[in-house]
Scaffold this motif. Structure first.
Motif, PDB file in Angstrom:
ATOM      1  N   VAL A 172       0.829  -1.206   0.000  1.00 39.55           N
ATOM      2  CA  VAL A 172       0.000   0.000   0.000  1.00 39.55           C
ATOM      3  C   VAL A 172       0.867   1.260   0.000  1.00 39.55           C
ATOM      4  CG1 VAL A 172      -1.718   1.317   1.320  1.00 39.55           C
ATOM      5  CG2 VAL A 172      -1.905  -1.180   1.127  1.00 39.55           C
ATOM      6  N   TYR A 173       1.972   1.267   0.713  1.00 38.09           N
ATOM      7  CA  TYR A 173       2.801   2.467   0.821  1.00 38.09           C
ATOM      8  C   TYR A 173       3.409   2.855  -0.525  1.00 38.09           C
ATOM      9  CZ  TYR A 173       6.765   5.454   2.088  1.00 38.09           C
ATOM     10  OH  TYR A 173       7.677   6.487   2.153  1.00 38.09           O
ATOM     11  N   SER A 174       3.986   1.904  -1.237  1.00 39.70           N
ATOM     12  CA  SER A 174       4.705   2.213  -2.478  1.00 39.70           C
ATOM     13  C   SER A 174       3.927   1.869  -3.738  1.00 39.70           C
ATOM     14  CB  SER A 174       6.039   1.465  -2.499  1.00 39.70           C
ATOM     15  OG  SER A 174       5.825   0.060  -2.575  1.00 39.70           O
ATOM     16  N   ARG A 175       2.780   1.196  -3.607  1.00 41.48           N
ATOM     17  CA  ARG A 175       1.993   0.719  -4.751  1.00 41.48           C
ATOM     18  C   ARG A 175       2.741  -0.337  -5.582  1.00 41.48           C
ATOM     19  NH1 ARG A 175      -0.705   3.953  -1.643  1.00 41.48           N
ATOM     20  NH2 ARG A 175      -2.370   5.213  -2.590  1.00 41.48           N
ATOM     21  N   ARG A 176       3.751  -0.917  -5.027  1.00 46.65           N
ATOM     22  CA  ARG A 176       4.538  -1.906  -5.767  1.00 46.65           C
ATOM     23  C   ARG A 176       3.832  -3.253  -5.773  1.00 46.65           C
ATOM     24  NH1 ARG A 176      10.838  -3.701  -4.422  1.00 46.65           N
ATOM     25  NH2 ARG A 176      11.010  -5.306  -6.056  1.00 46.65           N
ATOM     26  N   ILE A 177       3.795  -3.894  -6.926  1.00 47.64           N
ATOM     27  CA  ILE A 177       3.261  -5.256  -7.030  1.00 47.64           C
ATOM     28  C   ILE A 177       4.365  -6.209  -6.595  1.00 47.64           C
ATOM     29  CG2 ILE A 177       2.334  -7.014  -8.573  1.00 47.64           C
ATOM     30  CD1 ILE A 177       1.193  -4.781 -10.296  1.00 47.64           C
ATOM     31  N   LEU A 178       4.172  -6.837  -5.458  1.00 52.48           N
ATOM     32  CA  LEU A 178       5.210  -7.717  -4.896  1.00 52.48           C
ATOM     33  C   LEU A 178       5.056  -9.155  -5.376  1.00 52.48           C
ATOM     34  CD1 LEU A 178       5.169  -6.341  -1.249  1.00 52.48           C
ATOM     35  CD2 LEU A 178       6.903  -5.912  -3.007  1.00 52.48           C
ATOM     36  N   GLY A 179       3.833  -9.572  -5.617  1.00 55.42           N
ATOM     37  CA  GLY A 179       3.602 -10.941  -6.067  1.00 55.42           C
ATOM     38  C   GLY A 179       2.430 -11.008  -7.027  1.00 55.42           C
ATOM     39  N   TRP A 180       2.490 -11.923  -7.965  1.00 58.73           N
ATOM     40  CA  TRP A 180       1.395 -12.131  -8.898  1.00 58.73           C
ATOM     41  C   TRP A 180       1.474 -13.555  -9.427  1.00 58.73           C
ATOM     42  CZ3 TRP A 180       2.508 -13.446 -13.977  1.00 58.73           C
ATOM     43  CH2 TRP A 180       3.834 -13.260 -14.383  1.00 58.73           C
ATOM     44  N   ARG A 181       0.353 -14.059  -9.892  1.00 62.64           N
ATOM     45  CA  ARG A 181       0.337 -15.421 -10.430  1.00 62.64           C
ATOM     46  C   ARG A 181      -0.824 -15.560 -11.403  1.00 62.64           C
ATOM     47  NH1 ARG A 181       3.257 -19.782  -8.800  1.00 62.64           N
ATOM     48  NH2 ARG A 181       4.617 -18.042  -8.250  1.00 62.64           N
ATOM     49  N   VAL A 182      -0.607 -16.322 -12.477  1.00 59.46           N
ATOM     50  CA  VAL A 182      -1.638 -16.627 -13.470  1.00 59.46           C
ATOM     51  C   VAL A 182      -1.955 -18.113 -13.389  1.00 59.46           C
ATOM     52  CG1 VAL A 182      -2.236 -16.656 -15.924  1.00 59.46           C
ATOM     53  CG2 VAL A 182      -0.850 -14.779 -14.991  1.00 59.46           C
ATOM     54  N   LEU A 228       1.071 -14.696  -2.747  1.00 57.72           N
ATOM     55  CA  LEU A 228       1.586 -14.346  -1.419  1.00 57.72           C
ATOM     56  C   LEU A 228       3.005 -14.871  -1.227  1.00 57.72           C
ATOM     57  CD1 LEU A 228       1.199 -13.237   1.458  1.00 57.72           C
ATOM     58  CD2 LEU A 228       0.201 -15.474   2.068  1.00 57.72           C
ATOM     59  N   ASP A 229       3.244 -16.114  -1.633  1.00 58.42           N
ATOM     60  CA  ASP A 229       4.590 -16.684  -1.513  1.00 58.42           C
ATOM     61  C   ASP A 229       5.606 -15.876  -2.307  1.00 58.42           C
ATOM     62  OD1 ASP A 229       3.635 -18.653   0.128  1.00 58.42           O
ATOM     63  OD2 ASP A 229       3.420 -20.149  -1.468  1.00 58.42           O
ATOM     64  N   GLN A 230       5.220 -15.437  -3.511  1.00 59.10           N
ATOM     65  CA  GLN A 230       6.139 -14.649  -4.318  1.00 59.10           C
ATOM     66  C   GLN A 230       6.417 -13.295  -3.668  1.00 59.10           C
ATOM     67  OE1 GLN A 230       4.782 -13.633  -8.248  1.00 59.10           O
ATOM     68  NE2 GLN A 230       6.794 -12.940  -8.925  1.00 59.10           N
ATOM     69  N   ALA A 231       5.393 -12.696  -3.063  1.00 53.53           N
ATOM     70  CA  ALA A 231       5.589 -11.410  -2.381  1.00 53.53           C
ATOM     71  C   ALA A 231       6.582 -11.561  -1.232  1.00 53.53           C
ATOM     72  CB  ALA A 231       4.249 -10.875  -1.883  1.00 53.53           C
ATOM     73  N   LEU A 232       6.430 -12.600  -0.435  1.00 48.94           N
ATOM     74  CA  LEU A 232       7.368 -12.841   0.668  1.00 48.94           C
ATOM     75  C   LEU A 232       8.771 -13.100   0.146  1.00 48.94           C
ATOM     76  CD1 LEU A 232       5.055 -15.070   2.881  1.00 48.94           C
ATOM     77  CD2 LEU A 232       5.833 -12.754   3.425  1.00 48.94           C
ATOM     78  N   PHE A 233       8.865 -13.883  -0.921  1.00 49.03           N
ATOM     79  CA  PHE A 233      10.177 -14.187  -1.491  1.00 49.03           C
ATOM     80  C   PHE A 233      10.841 -12.932  -2.040  1.00 49.03           C
ATOM     81  CE2 PHE A 233      12.733 -15.231  -5.249  1.00 49.03           C
ATOM     82  CZ  PHE A 233      13.701 -16.037  -4.664  1.00 49.03           C
ATOM     83  N   THR A 234      10.045 -12.061  -2.690  1.00 47.39           N
ATOM     84  CA  THR A 234      10.594 -10.816  -3.252  1.00 47.39           C
ATOM     85  C   THR A 234      11.226  -9.970  -2.158  1.00 47.39           C
ATOM     86  OG1 THR A 234       8.977 -10.798  -5.047  1.00 47.39           O
ATOM     87  CG2 THR A 234      10.011  -8.695  -4.494  1.00 47.39           C
ATOM     88  N   ARG A 235      10.537  -9.825  -1.050  1.00 47.02           N
ATOM     89  CA  ARG A 235      11.071  -9.023   0.055  1.00 47.02           C
ATOM     90  C   ARG A 235      12.301  -9.686   0.685  1.00 47.02           C
ATOM     91  NH1 ARG A 235       9.758  -4.158  -1.196  1.00 47.02           N
ATOM     92  NH2 ARG A 235       7.782  -3.352  -0.397  1.00 47.02           N
ATOM     93  N   ARG A 236      12.242 -10.971   0.946  1.00 48.43           N
ATOM     94  CA  ARG A 236      13.368 -11.649   1.592  1.00 48.43           C
ATOM     95  C   ARG A 236      14.604 -11.678   0.707  1.00 48.43           C
ATOM     96  NH1 ARG A 236       9.264 -16.391   3.570  1.00 48.43           N
ATOM     97  NH2 ARG A 236       8.522 -15.357   5.502  1.00 48.43           N
TER      98      ARG A 236
END
Length: 420
Positions: free
Chosen positions: A269-279, A292-300
């Protein structure tokens, strides 16, 4: 004085009459002999006279063929068809050159089009067709413009127009005047908003407009009795003061000839960055859990200090987000789940806005291109990268999300004296 290229009609008619009189007065002569005799008298070749005779017989209905009147009409129709085809080609090339209509382009832009196509269509035909279609310009105006020397101001404006075109294309032709103005300023060009609007008009450029995107969540009787997390956001989207304070999530659908596919997102929400996505081809809990897993992985992967403890994850009340498996994954990661009220899409308005941009800037623009989920996945990857690293967002001071996060880290890691 050069000899005339064609015999006049009176000469032809007289030659035919003399031929017929010769045939009547000398029945023993053959047609060839009669033509030679008459041709020698009026200095006309025998073969030429033969053509006049045949044409006279066709016009009289004695010989089958196209009469002179019919031939004249065919020539006229063919000329009209050729002119219509040329006019259509002029309009087709002009439509591509001026890129999408609007007000009449400036004279220098119209002259540039004429320069590019005059060897194919001619100056006068182009001017005539453009004048008939709300772009009036006379051939004399074109020639006067070509004789006029290029001023330094006009040359500088031409360079700016090229810059606007290049930047607009780099951002997939999506930006309107407001974002193009901020982009030009960030690129070091000292231009005003009105000037950018005029440059875009000259270049025939315009941004995309987001259409109406309405999402309605409906109540399910079984879900009403099921306990779920409370709403911790309360639509206060401006509240976060750092990255990884609040995340929002949702998914949407994309139609393809191979069937519907579904795309899920997780956004900071703060940066509007897409952290995770999946098709995926089905809207199951695995679809949203993968994002969600991709978002956590991106940050870590990018920040060793990242911790998900205390982070708030907000979504709507869809069954995928209220499932036991997804709620358990959030709790295991130390993330506090937050669910908006059922039947009110505004409770997840920021995520709805991101999905609206996704639909407007990618999916709806290339609606006929999606053969299946694989194409959607490839295109989504490119769009997300551009969205995060290059797209200007008005809600974060017209900066890309990645840049906005970098500025935050620079400010928070700098010593107090430097930050001041």
């Amino acid at each position: 004085m050069p000899a005339p290229r064609q015999y006049d009609q009176e000469t032809r008619d007289r030659a035919v009459r003399m031929y017929r009189e010769r045939r009547s007065s000398h029945p023993a002569e053959s047609a060839i002999q009669a033509r030679r005799q008459v041709g020698a008298l009026i200095d006309v070749k025998s073969e030429t006279l033969r053509g006049w005779i045949e044409r006279s017989e066709i016009d009289a209905g004695v010989r089958p063929g196209t009469t002179s009147d019919e031939h004249t009409e065919l020539v006229r129709l063919r000329r009209e068809v050729a002119e219509l085809r040329r006019a259509n080609e002029i309009l087709r090339t002009a439509s591509a050159f001026f890129a999408g209509g609007g007000a009449r382009p400036p004279t220098q832009v119209i002259c540039a089009y004429i320069d590019a196509h005059k060897h194919r269509f001619g100056v006068e035909p182009i001017c005539r067709v453009l004048s008939e279609h709300a772009m009036p310009i006379a051939p004399s105006s074109y020639y006067a413009h070509r004789r006029r020397p290029v001023s330094p101001a006009l040359r500088a404006e031409a360079h700016l127009v090229n810059t606007v075109i290049d930047l607009h294309r780099e951002h997939h032709g999506l930006y309107g005047v407001r974002k193009m103005w901020h982009l030009m300023t960030q690129e070091g060009h000292l231009v005003g908003r009105d000037q950018v609007a005029r440059l875009m008009t000259i270049a025939g450029l315009r941004g995309v407009r987001r259409g109406d995107h309405r999402t309605t969540t409906t109540r399910r009787r079984a879900a009403d009795d099921r306990p779920r997390p409370v709403d911790l956001i309360n639509r206060d989207w401006a509240a976060p003061t750092r990255p990884d304070q609040w995340w929002v999530a949702d998914f949407t659908y994309v139609w393809t000839p191979a069937g519907f596919c579904y795309v899920s997102f997780v956004v900071d929400v703060y940066s509007r960055r897409i952290l995770g996505w999946r098709v995926a081809s089905s809207m199951t809990t695995a679809l949203v859990a993968a994002a969600l897993d991709q978002a956590l992985f991106t940050r870590r992967r990018t920040d060793t200090r990242f911790t998900s403890t205390g982070l708030v994850h907000h979504s709507d009340a869809g069954s995928q987000y209220t499932s036991i498996a997804y709620t358990t994954a959030l709790v295991d990661a130390g993330i506090a789940p937050s669910i908006g009220s059922v039947g009110d899409a505004l409770d997840n308005a920021l995520m709805e806005s991101t999905i609206g941009l996704y639909k407007t800037e990618l999916i709806d623009r290339y609606r006929r291109s999606w053969a299946g989920p694989q194409q959607v996945e490839t295109a989504t990857a490119g769009w997300v990268h551009w969205f995060n690293t290059r797209r200007l967002h008005s809600s974060i001071d017209y900066r890309p999300p990645v840049t906005y996060e970098q500025l935050y880290r620079q400010q928070t890691s700098a010593p107090a004296g430097e930050a001041a």
